[in-house]
Write an enzyme that holds these catalytic residues in place. Sequence first.
Site, mmCIF file in Angstrom:
data_model
loop_
_atom_site.group_PDB
_atom_site.id
_atom_site.type_symbol
_atom_site.label_atom_id
_atom_site.label_comp_id
_atom_site.label_asym_id
_atom_site.label_seq_id
_atom_site.Cartn_x
_atom_site.Cartn_y
_atom_site.Cartn_z
ATOM 1 N N ASP A 15 2.250 12.295 16.285
ATOM 2 C CA ASP A 15 2.506 12.501 14.862
ATOM 3 C C ASP A 15 1.198 12.789 14.124
ATOM 4 O O ASP A 15 0.917 12.192 13.086
ATOM 5 C CB ASP A 15 3.211 11.279 14.274
ATOM 6 C CG ASP A 15 3.838 11.562 12.909
ATOM 7 O OD1 ASP A 15 4.026 12.760 12.584
ATOM 8 O OD2 ASP A 15 4.122 10.614 12.171
ATOM 9 N N GLY A 72 7.027 4.385 3.997
ATOM 10 C CA GLY A 72 7.605 5.657 4.401
ATOM 11 C C GLY A 72 8.895 5.335 5.092
ATOM 12 O O GLY A 72 9.307 4.178 5.132
ATOM 13 N N GLY A 73 9.529 6.354 5.625
ATOM 14 C CA GLY A 73 10.782 6.123 6.312
ATOM 15 C C GLY A 73 10.594 5.169 7.483
ATOM 16 O O GLY A 73 11.511 4.469 7.878
ATOM 17 N N ILE A 86 0.841 -1.199 0.000
ATOM 18 C CA ILE A 86 0.000 0.000 0.000
ATOM 19 C C ILE A 86 0.875 1.248 0.000
ATOM 20 O O ILE A 86 0.620 2.223 -0.673
ATOM 21 C CB ILE A 86 -0.913 0.029 1.236
ATOM 22 C CG1 ILE A 86 -1.874 -1.155 1.226
ATOM 23 C CG2 ILE A 86 -1.686 1.348 1.291
ATOM 24 C CD1 ILE A 86 -2.716 -1.258 2.480
ATOM 25 N N GLY A 87 1.900 1.175 0.773
ATOM 26 C CA GLY A 87 2.763 2.351 0.816
ATOM 27 C C GLY A 87 3.954 2.086 1.684
ATOM 28 O O GLY A 87 4.055 1.059 2.360
ATOM 29 N N VAL A 130 3.664 -0.604 4.570
ATOM 30 C CA VAL A 130 2.297 -1.059 4.782
ATOM 31 C C VAL A 130 1.893 -1.979 3.639
ATOM 32 O O VAL A 130 2.037 -1.624 2.471
ATOM 33 C CB VAL A 130 1.316 0.130 4.863
ATOM 34 C CG1 VAL A 130 -0.067 -0.362 5.259
ATOM 35 C CG2 VAL A 130 1.810 1.165 5.853
#
Lengths: 204, 479
Positions: free
Chosen positions: B236, B122-123, B119-120, B127
Site C-alpha cells: 500500500d 481511515g477505513g 490523529i486520524g 490512529v
Amino acid sequence: MRVFLVGEEETVHEFPDTRNSLLLKLRDKGDCESWQQFVAVYRPVVYRMARRRGMQDADAQDLAQAVLVAVAESVDRWEADPRRARFRTWLSRVAKNAIIDAFRRRRPDAAIGGTTEVARLQQQPEPDDAELDREHRREVFRWAARQVRWEFAEETWLAFWLTAVEGRHVKEVAGQLGKSAGAVYIARSRVMRRLQEKIVELEE
Amino acid sequence: MEAKPTACDDTRIARFLRRELTDEEERLFELHLDTCETCSEKLDRSTAGPADWHEAAELLRDEPIDLEPLSVVLSDADSGEVARHVVDDSVRRVLELLHPTDDPQMLGRIAGYEVVGVIGSGGNGVVLKAHDSALNRYVAIKMLAPHLASSGAARGRFAREAVAAAAVMHENVIAIHGVQEHGGLPFLVMPYVRGTSLQKRIDQKGTLALLEILRIGMQAAAGLAAAHAQGLVHRDIKPANILLAGGVERVTITDFGLARAVDDASMTRSGIIAGTPQFMSPEQARGEAVDHRSDLFSLGSVLYAMCTGHPPFRADSSYGVLQRICQSTPRPIRQSNPDLPTWFCRLVDRLHQKDPQKRFQSAAEVADLLARCVAHVQQPLAQPLPNELCEKHGGVPVPHRRAWAVALVGGLAVAATSAVLWLGQGSQSDQSPRPDTSTPPAAANDDVRWNDDVDRLLRELNESVEELDKDTQQLFEEP
C-alpha cells in the site's frame, strides 16, 4: 511455468497456441463471452476445492490452470458435434469431467506419498457432483455479485450487504448509513433483483 | 419534505420491481416503507423467496480467509458520505473501548498509555496519539477498525504482520515499539512522528522540485529495500503512507505489512475495501499474487504524483482506476510538467511497466540509482548521469541542463561522432527514415530499425540540443 488464462480483461497469454486455436473456434462473439465467464467462474471453483483439500496456494492455482487448459484443448471436439450443443452447456459438462479427472490424478499412490500434503489429499474424498454443483453455484453468485456491484452506488450496495448478507437489522444499518429504513429496503430489493437477473443471464 | 402518508398498495410493489415507478412515486414508496412493516415484508418476499435470500447470504458470506482466492473489490475511493459514517463509527467505537483516566486532559487510557487525541482515522483503522508515561514519550497507536476486527483470522493476521513489520529496522521505515491488544482489538505502538505526509505536501504545493522528488524517492526506495530484505511487501505504498519529518530531510514509510491484513479482513467482511486503489500495481488490481516488485510500481506512481500533483491513473470510479492501471499508460509526465528531464521520466516509466519482469528488479537498485541521480543533479560536472537512464541503456550520459556549458561541448562532441558514424552507415541505411530533430525524443519511434549506435547517438544529440535550447532561453529570461 505458470500459464495465465485470465477471465475478463485478457484472454489467454503466454500461451499462444491455445489462444489462436481458441479464438478461431470462438469466432462467434457470444461464445467468446461464454468462455470468459466460464474461466471467471471455474477457476475459483477448482481453486477452492483444491485449497479445501489442503493444497498450497501455488499448487491450487496450478491445478485450476491445468483444468482450464484441459478444457481449452478439448474445444476442438466441440465443433465436431453436429447437433452443436450450446457451447456453455457443453463447457460445463467437459469441465465437470476435467475437474474430477484432475483431482483423481492428483491423488498420489501411497508409494510416492510421504508429505503432509499427500497424506491430506489421500484423506480427502474425490469431488462428487454434489460438491461441484454447490461450489459452482457459489461462484456463480459471487461472479454475479462482482458484476452488478458496480452498477450501484456505494450506499446501496452497503445497505444490501449489511442487511441481506451479514444479517444486520434494517434500522441499525439505516442509522449507520444515515438513511431511512425505507431507503434500505428499496436498496436491498434493487440489488437482489439485479443479482438474480444476472444469474439467470449466466445460466440461461 | 412533507411526508404525505400513502396507502398500502400491492400493485405499487409490483410496479417498483418492474422499474416502472417515477422518481416521485418512488420517493413516496420509500416514505411509506419507512413506517409500514407489512409492505416492507411484502417487498422482500416479492423480490425473492425466503430460500433465495437465504441462499444469497449463505453463498456470499465469507469462508475462512485462507480458502479465499485473491480478488479485489473496492469501494469508491472518494465516496464521501459512506466513508465518513463508517469512520466516525470506528472512532466512536474505539473511544468507547478506552478505560477511564484520572487525567481530565486525556481521552482515556489504553494498556498503560494515556490517550491524548485522535490523529486520524481511515477505513482501516484509527490512529491515536498517546503518552507513554513509563518512558515519558509520545507514541502513535494504531488500532484495527472494530468492524474489521471481528474475525479471529483477521486479528491474527494483523498481529503477525505487525510483528514482521517490527523486525524491519531502518531509518526510513517507521519503528514499531510493540503489538498489544485491548478489548479484543489488536493495536500497534509506534513513535509519534511530528511532520506531514507526502500526500499533504502534494496537496499544498502541487508539484515538487526535481531534487526533492529524487531525495524522497531515494529514501522511500531504501526503506522498501530494507523491508523487502525481510520478505515483507508493503502493498500500500502511496503518498499518504510516506511521512516527511523536517522537510524532506527524513522520509518514513508507515503502515508496513498492514495493507495485507486489512485487505483480507475488510474484503471478506463486506466485499469492500475502504481506501484508494490509485497507487496499486496491475497485478494487485487484478487480484493476483504480488511480490516486492508490486511496491516498485506503486513507488513509480508516487514519483509520478510528486511530478504532476496527481496520481497517474485517474477515473470516476475505483473500478475505472483499476482498469486504467491494468490497461493504459499514464499521460507523459512532461506534458504536465515540462521542467522535468526526460531521463527522470524514463526512470518512472521503468517502474510503471505492467510486467514486473520489465521493471527494475529490486528496491535496492532503485535506491542506488536515485542516489546517483541526486549526485548528478547536485554536481552535474563531477557526477555523470547514471548509464541506465540514458536514452539507450549503456549510452553516453546526457548532461543535465543546468550544466549547459558542458552540454554544449558534449553535444558538439556527440554531434561530431554521430555525423562520422552516420556518414559511415549511409549506404546501408538509405531506406531508413532520417530522424526528425524537431520531434522530442520521447515521441521518437522506437521501432525505427537502423544502426543502433547511430540511432542512439542522434537521439542523444537531439536531446542535448533540446535541453540546450531550453537553457539558452532561460539564460535570456533570467537576468
